[in-house]
Every structure is written in structure tokens, then in C-alpha cells.
Design a protein around this motif. Sequence first.
Motif, PDB file in Angstrom:
ATOM      1  N   VAL A 125       0.843  -1.195   0.000  1.00  0.00           N
ATOM      2  CA  VAL A 125       0.000   0.000   0.000  1.00  0.00           C
ATOM      3  C   VAL A 125       0.876   1.242   0.000  1.00  0.00           C
ATOM      4  O   VAL A 125       0.636   2.193  -0.742  1.00  0.00           O
ATOM      5  CB  VAL A 125      -0.955  -0.005   1.219  1.00  0.00           C
ATOM      6  CG1 VAL A 125      -1.710   1.309   1.315  1.00  0.00           C
ATOM      7  CG2 VAL A 125      -1.925  -1.159   1.144  1.00  0.00           C
ATOM      8  N   LEU A 126       1.908   1.228   0.842  1.00  0.00           N
ATOM      9  CA  LEU A 126       2.820   2.370   0.899  1.00  0.00           C
ATOM     10  C   LEU A 126       3.553   2.563  -0.422  1.00  0.00           C
ATOM     11  O   LEU A 126       3.788   3.697  -0.850  1.00  0.00           O
ATOM     12  CB  LEU A 126       3.804   2.208   2.050  1.00  0.00           C
ATOM     13  CG  LEU A 126       3.188   2.191   3.448  1.00  0.00           C
ATOM     14  CD1 LEU A 126       4.252   1.898   4.492  1.00  0.00           C
ATOM     15  CD2 LEU A 126       2.473   3.480   3.733  1.00  0.00           C
ATOM     16  N   LEU A 127       3.913   1.473  -1.082  1.00  0.00           N
ATOM     17  CA  LEU A 127       4.551   1.546  -2.395  1.00  0.00           C
ATOM     18  C   LEU A 127       3.623   2.198  -3.415  1.00  0.00           C
ATOM     19  O   LEU A 127       4.033   3.087  -4.166  1.00  0.00           O
ATOM     20  CB  LEU A 127       4.951   0.147  -2.868  1.00  0.00           C
ATOM     21  CG  LEU A 127       5.453   0.031  -4.302  1.00  0.00           C
ATOM     22  CD1 LEU A 127       6.870   0.556  -4.396  1.00  0.00           C
ATOM     23  CD2 LEU A 127       5.366  -1.396  -4.778  1.00  0.00           C
ATOM     24  N   LEU A 128       2.369   1.779  -3.436  1.00  0.00           N
ATOM     25  CA  LEU A 128       1.408   2.354  -4.375  1.00  0.00           C
ATOM     26  C   LEU A 128       1.149   3.828  -4.079  1.00  0.00           C
ATOM     27  O   LEU A 128       1.010   4.639  -5.000  1.00  0.00           O
ATOM     28  CB  LEU A 128       0.103   1.559  -4.348  1.00  0.00           C
ATOM     29  CG  LEU A 128       0.194   0.150  -4.912  1.00  0.00           C
ATOM     30  CD1 LEU A 128      -1.103  -0.604  -4.636  1.00  0.00           C
ATOM     31  CD2 LEU A 128       0.488   0.169  -6.388  1.00  0.00           C
ATOM     32  N   VAL A 129       1.088   4.177  -2.797  1.00  0.00           N
ATOM     33  CA  VAL A 129       0.901   5.587  -2.428  1.00  0.00           C
ATOM     34  C   VAL A 129       2.095   6.413  -2.893  1.00  0.00           C
ATOM     35  O   VAL A 129       1.939   7.488  -3.472  1.00  0.00           O
ATOM     36  CB  VAL A 129       0.683   5.722  -0.903  1.00  0.00           C
ATOM     37  CG1 VAL A 129       0.806   7.154  -0.453  1.00  0.00           C
ATOM     38  CG2 VAL A 129      -0.669   5.148  -0.510  1.00  0.00           C
ATOM     39  N   GLY A 130       3.299   5.895  -2.669  1.00  0.00           N
ATOM     40  CA  GLY A 130       4.497   6.606  -3.118  1.00  0.00           C
ATOM     41  C   GLY A 130       4.559   6.742  -4.625  1.00  0.00           C
ATOM     42  O   GLY A 130       4.926   7.803  -5.138  1.00  0.00           O
ATOM     43  N   LEU A 131       4.180   5.694  -5.333  1.00  0.00           N
ATOM     44  CA  LEU A 131       4.181   5.772  -6.799  1.00  0.00           C
ATOM     45  C   LEU A 131       3.160   6.788  -7.296  1.00  0.00           C
ATOM     46  O   LEU A 131       3.424   7.562  -8.221  1.00  0.00           O
ATOM     47  CB  LEU A 131       3.872   4.408  -7.403  1.00  0.00           C
ATOM     48  CG  LEU A 131       5.038   3.427  -7.471  1.00  0.00           C
ATOM     49  CD1 LEU A 131       4.545   2.066  -7.941  1.00  0.00           C
ATOM     50  CD2 LEU A 131       6.108   3.947  -8.393  1.00  0.00           C
ATOM     51  N   LYS A 132       1.980   6.799  -6.684  1.00  0.00           N
ATOM     52  CA  LYS A 132       0.969   7.747  -7.140  1.00  0.00           C
ATOM     53  C   LYS A 132       1.388   9.178  -6.844  1.00  0.00           C
ATOM     54  O   LYS A 132       1.176  10.063  -7.671  1.00  0.00           O
ATOM     55  CB  LYS A 132      -0.372   7.433  -6.479  1.00  0.00           C
ATOM     56  CG  LYS A 132      -1.459   8.331  -7.006  1.00  0.00           C
ATOM     57  CD  LYS A 132      -2.824   7.795  -6.798  1.00  0.00           C
ATOM     58  CE  LYS A 132      -3.800   8.720  -7.483  1.00  0.00           C
ATOM     59  NZ  LYS A 132      -5.128   8.218  -7.456  1.00  0.00           N
ATOM     60  N   LEU A 133       1.983   9.416  -5.691  1.00  0.00           N
ATOM     61  CA  LEU A 133       2.421  10.764  -5.360  1.00  0.00           C
ATOM     62  C   LEU A 133       3.587  11.212  -6.244  1.00  0.00           C
ATOM     63  O   LEU A 133       3.678  12.381  -6.602  1.00  0.00           O
ATOM     64  CB  LEU A 133       2.840  10.840  -3.886  1.00  0.00           C
ATOM     65  CG  LEU A 133       1.709  10.770  -2.870  1.00  0.00           C
ATOM     66  CD1 LEU A 133       2.269  10.724  -1.459  1.00  0.00           C
ATOM     67  CD2 LEU A 133       0.745  11.919  -3.041  1.00  0.00           C
ATOM     68  N   THR A 134       4.442  10.277  -6.600  1.00  0.00           N
ATOM     69  CA  THR A 134       5.609  10.610  -7.417  1.00  0.00           C
ATOM     70  C   THR A 134       5.244  10.812  -8.890  1.00  0.00           C
ATOM     71  O   THR A 134       5.689  11.777  -9.513  1.00  0.00           O
ATOM     72  CB  THR A 134       6.660   9.500  -7.305  1.00  0.00           C
ATOM     73  OG1 THR A 134       7.013   9.332  -5.945  1.00  0.00           O
ATOM     74  CG2 THR A 134       7.902   9.850  -8.098  1.00  0.00           C
ATOM     75  N   LEU A 135       4.435   9.919  -9.420  1.00  0.00           N
ATOM     76  CA  LEU A 135       4.169   9.950 -10.853  1.00  0.00           C
ATOM     77  C   LEU A 135       3.001  10.842 -11.250  1.00  0.00           C
ATOM     78  O   LEU A 135       2.961  11.319 -12.377  1.00  0.00           O
ATOM     79  CB  LEU A 135       3.910   8.531 -11.357  1.00  0.00           C
ATOM     80  CG  LEU A 135       5.102   7.571 -11.227  1.00  0.00           C
ATOM     81  CD1 LEU A 135       4.698   6.194 -11.695  1.00  0.00           C
ATOM     82  CD2 LEU A 135       6.293   8.078 -12.010  1.00  0.00           C
TER      83      LEU A 135
END
Length: 73
Positions: free
Chosen positions: A62-72
Amino acid sequence: MLVFLIFRSRGGGRVLSALGLNVVVAAFLLYTLNLLSTYTQFELPINTVTLGTVTVLGIPGVLLLVGLKLTLL
């Protein structure tokens, strides 16, 4: 053929039930995150990719997906 081999082995039912439980927990986590989106203004879609990522990785997924969405995005 793979499904046949899983059902044929002794621990196959246990593996499938554990996988099913992980998918349900992952869906619940993503649903809860989307339910809280009114407060956080952050939303992740519930699709096969996000569900698979959270199923395999759990909370770090979940944290990975949140980081990817915030980054990309």
C-alpha cells in the motif's frame, strides 16, 4: 494443469485458502483507504494490479502504491 497439481497435493487447499484470505484483506485495505479519501484527498483504484500488489506485499505494498501515485501523478 497448475490447478490440477495444486488440488492433487496435500497442502493445496491450504495454499488456496491462504491466498484467498490475503486477497480479501488486500481488498479491505484498499477499500478502507478509499473510504478515508474524503479526509485525506487521496484515492487508489481497486483493480487487479493494485490488488495483486497489496496481496503479495501487504502494508508495504500500500505504501509503495501511495508513493508511486504521489511521485508519478
